[in-house]
Design a protein around this motif. Structure first.
Motif, PDB file in Angstrom:
ATOM      1  N   PRO A  58      20.015   4.651  -4.863  1.00 35.35           N
ATOM      2  CA  PRO A  58      18.629   5.018  -5.137  1.00 35.35           C
ATOM      3  C   PRO A  58      17.692   3.830  -5.334  1.00 35.35           C
ATOM      4  O   PRO A  58      16.485   3.961  -5.109  1.00 35.35           O
ATOM      5  N   GLU A  59      18.232   2.677  -5.739  1.00 33.09           N
ATOM      6  CA  GLU A  59      17.348   1.519  -5.942  1.00 33.09           C
ATOM      7  C   GLU A  59      16.682   1.079  -4.644  1.00 33.09           C
ATOM      8  O   GLU A  59      15.555   0.576  -4.642  1.00 33.09           O
ATOM      9  N   SER A  60      17.366   1.280  -3.495  1.00 29.33           N
ATOM     10  CA  SER A  60      16.795   0.844  -2.221  1.00 29.33           C
ATOM     11  C   SER A  60      15.676   1.769  -1.757  1.00 29.33           C
ATOM     12  O   SER A  60      14.781   1.346  -1.018  1.00 29.33           O
ATOM     13  N   THR A  61      15.722   3.029  -2.167  1.00 31.42           N
ATOM     14  CA  THR A  61      14.702   3.981  -1.741  1.00 31.42           C
ATOM     15  C   THR A  61      13.653   4.252  -2.823  1.00 31.42           C
ATOM     16  O   THR A  61      12.703   5.002  -2.577  1.00 31.42           O
ATOM     17  N   ASN A 192      13.826  -6.259  16.153  1.00 29.43           N
ATOM     18  CA  ASN A 192      14.245  -7.379  15.301  1.00 29.43           C
ATOM     19  C   ASN A 192      15.116  -6.899  14.148  1.00 29.43           C
ATOM     20  O   ASN A 192      15.225  -7.569  13.121  1.00 29.43           O
ATOM     21  N   ASP A 193      15.770  -5.765  14.303  1.00 31.21           N
ATOM     22  CA  ASP A 193      16.527  -5.122  13.231  1.00 31.21           C
ATOM     23  C   ASP A 193      17.622  -6.035  12.663  1.00 31.21           C
ATOM     24  O   ASP A 193      17.772  -6.166  11.455  1.00 31.21           O
ATOM     25  N   ILE A 212       9.190   5.362  17.710  1.00 36.91           N
ATOM     26  CA  ILE A 212       8.084   4.509  17.284  1.00 36.91           C
ATOM     27  C   ILE A 212       8.648   3.147  16.916  1.00 36.91           C
ATOM     28  O   ILE A 212       9.483   3.025  16.012  1.00 36.91           O
ATOM     29  N   GLU A 213       8.190   2.115  17.618  1.00 34.08           N
ATOM     30  CA  GLU A 213       8.693   0.764  17.399  1.00 34.08           C
ATOM     31  C   GLU A 213       7.836   0.018  16.383  1.00 34.08           C
ATOM     32  O   GLU A 213       6.604   0.051  16.436  1.00 34.08           O
ATOM     33  N   LEU A 214       8.497  -0.662  15.461  1.00 34.04           N
ATOM     34  CA  LEU A 214       7.842  -1.581  14.537  1.00 34.04           C
ATOM     35  C   LEU A 214       8.132  -3.001  15.007  1.00 34.04           C
ATOM     36  O   LEU A 214       9.267  -3.317  15.350  1.00 34.04           O
ATOM     37  N   SER A 215       7.135  -3.828  15.011  1.00 37.16           N
ATOM     38  CA  SER A 215       7.306  -5.184  15.528  1.00 37.16           C
ATOM     39  C   SER A 215       7.694  -6.157  14.425  1.00 37.16           C
ATOM     40  O   SER A 215       7.063  -6.197  13.360  1.00 37.16           O
ATOM     41  N   GLU A 220      16.408  -4.078   6.627  1.00 38.33           N
ATOM     42  CA  GLU A 220      16.175  -3.805   5.212  1.00 38.33           C
ATOM     43  C   GLU A 220      14.693  -3.637   4.871  1.00 38.33           C
ATOM     44  O   GLU A 220      14.353  -3.172   3.782  1.00 38.33           O
ATOM     45  N   GLY A 221      13.800  -3.985   5.798  1.00 36.93           N
ATOM     46  CA  GLY A 221      12.376  -3.852   5.537  1.00 36.93           C
ATOM     47  C   GLY A 221      11.726  -2.641   6.172  1.00 36.93           C
ATOM     48  O   GLY A 221      10.510  -2.430   6.024  1.00 36.93           O
ATOM     49  N   LEU A 222      12.510  -1.820   6.850  1.00 35.72           N
ATOM     50  CA  LEU A 222      11.924  -0.708   7.608  1.00 35.72           C
ATOM     51  C   LEU A 222      11.221   0.320   6.727  1.00 35.72           C
ATOM     52  O   LEU A 222      10.162   0.836   7.096  1.00 35.72           O
ATOM     53  N   ALA A 223      11.794   0.637   5.579  1.00 34.96           N
ATOM     54  CA  ALA A 223      11.297   1.770   4.794  1.00 34.96           C
ATOM     55  C   ALA A 223       9.924   1.537   4.182  1.00 34.96           C
ATOM     56  O   ALA A 223       9.186   2.493   3.940  1.00 34.96           O
ATOM     57  N   MET A 224       9.565   0.282   3.899  1.00 31.14           N
ATOM     58  CA  MET A 224       8.293   0.020   3.229  1.00 31.14           C
ATOM     59  C   MET A 224       7.306  -0.742   4.103  1.00 31.14           C
ATOM     60  O   MET A 224       6.286  -1.234   3.604  1.00 31.14           O
TER      61      MET A 224
END
Length: 252
Positions: A58-61, A192-193, A212-215, A220-224
């Motif tokens: 839960p700490e990650s989310t 860049n995952d 949907i691509e994030l650049s 570990e940074g995807l959620a925020m």
């Protein structure tokens, strides 16, 4: 009645089709506000289960959970602590346990639930939507390697967590992971995952599925990531039964 019996015998009802939603939700566009990081869309208590990525709990989310709550949605934790995978239990038995999360969130809100999975837990979200689709509104995944056709040599470290125990995941089950759930799906990914290959996160696009691509974002940074939060909150805020791809939804 057992949970399995409940799911197998449950037929969609008018409540699941959005009749129970307040009428203004069905006809008003999603409200949004700008923050220092970007745009967030506002909810009206729509439920969402937030599953943690592999090796975290839960700490990650928690930051995502707080953001969704502050935006007016109703996030639920998955309730199983750190996500270590099935740990020899096998994916099918593990998913039977996780069905309780979906049932509990649905019973608490009396509304279809969005399943939001990150990495390995996106596999859980997709497979649960196949098993309990009358209770599931949509699936959103972040860096989830469901497209096993892009990993024929089974080299993905994330999917290896499903192969733990005395028996490897059967080929038929592994192949089935790439089959789209019978609900709208949004796959958010980054080239860049560094944890999973982006090709494994790409869904065939249809009227109810999108990529949907994030650049420049690591796993570990995807959620925020601000763009991810805009997409996630917009997906959640759409009126019930009126899902459209993010690019075509006429965002205001």
């Amino acid at each position: 009645m057992t949970h399995a019996g409940l799911l197998s015998g449950l037929a969609p009802s008018p409540k699941l089709d959005g009749v129970a939603q307040p009428l203004f939700e069905l006809f008003q566009p999603a409200r949004s506000r700008r923050t220092a990081q970007g745009r967030l869309y506002e909810g009206n208590g729509q439920p969402v289960i937030v599953f943690p990525r592999q090796g975290t709990g839960p700490e990650s989310t928690a930051p995502l959970h707080r953001t969704l709550q502050q935006a007016g949605f109703r996030p639920f934790d998955w309730g199983y602590g750190v996500n270590h995978g099935p740990r020899g239990m096998g994916l099918s038995r593990w998913l039977r346990k996780l069905e309780d999360c979906v049932i509990d969130a649905f019973e608490a809100t009396q509304a279809p639930v969005t399943l939001l999975g990150w990495g390995l837990s996106g596999i859980y979200a997709r497979e649960l939507a196949k098993r309990a689709n009358p209770l599931v509104r949509q699936v959103i995944t972040l860096g989830t390697p469901f497209n096993t056709a892009a990993d024929p040599q089974r080299r993905c470290r994330v999917l290896a967590l499903l192969d733990s125990g005395p028996d490897r995941m059967p080929l038929s089950m592994r192949t089935g992971l790439r089959q789209r759930p019978p609900v709208p799906v949004t796959s958010i990914y980054s080239k860049n995952d560094t944890v999973v290959r982006w090709e494994q996160c790409v869904e065939t696009e249809t009227a109810e599925s999108e990529n949907i691509e994030l650049s420049g974002v690591r796993h570990e940074g995807l959620a925020m990531h601000p763009r991810a939060l805009e997409v996630i909150t917009h997906r959640l805020a759409q009126p019930e039964g009126r899902w459209r791809p993010f690019a075509a939804a006429g965002r205001a």
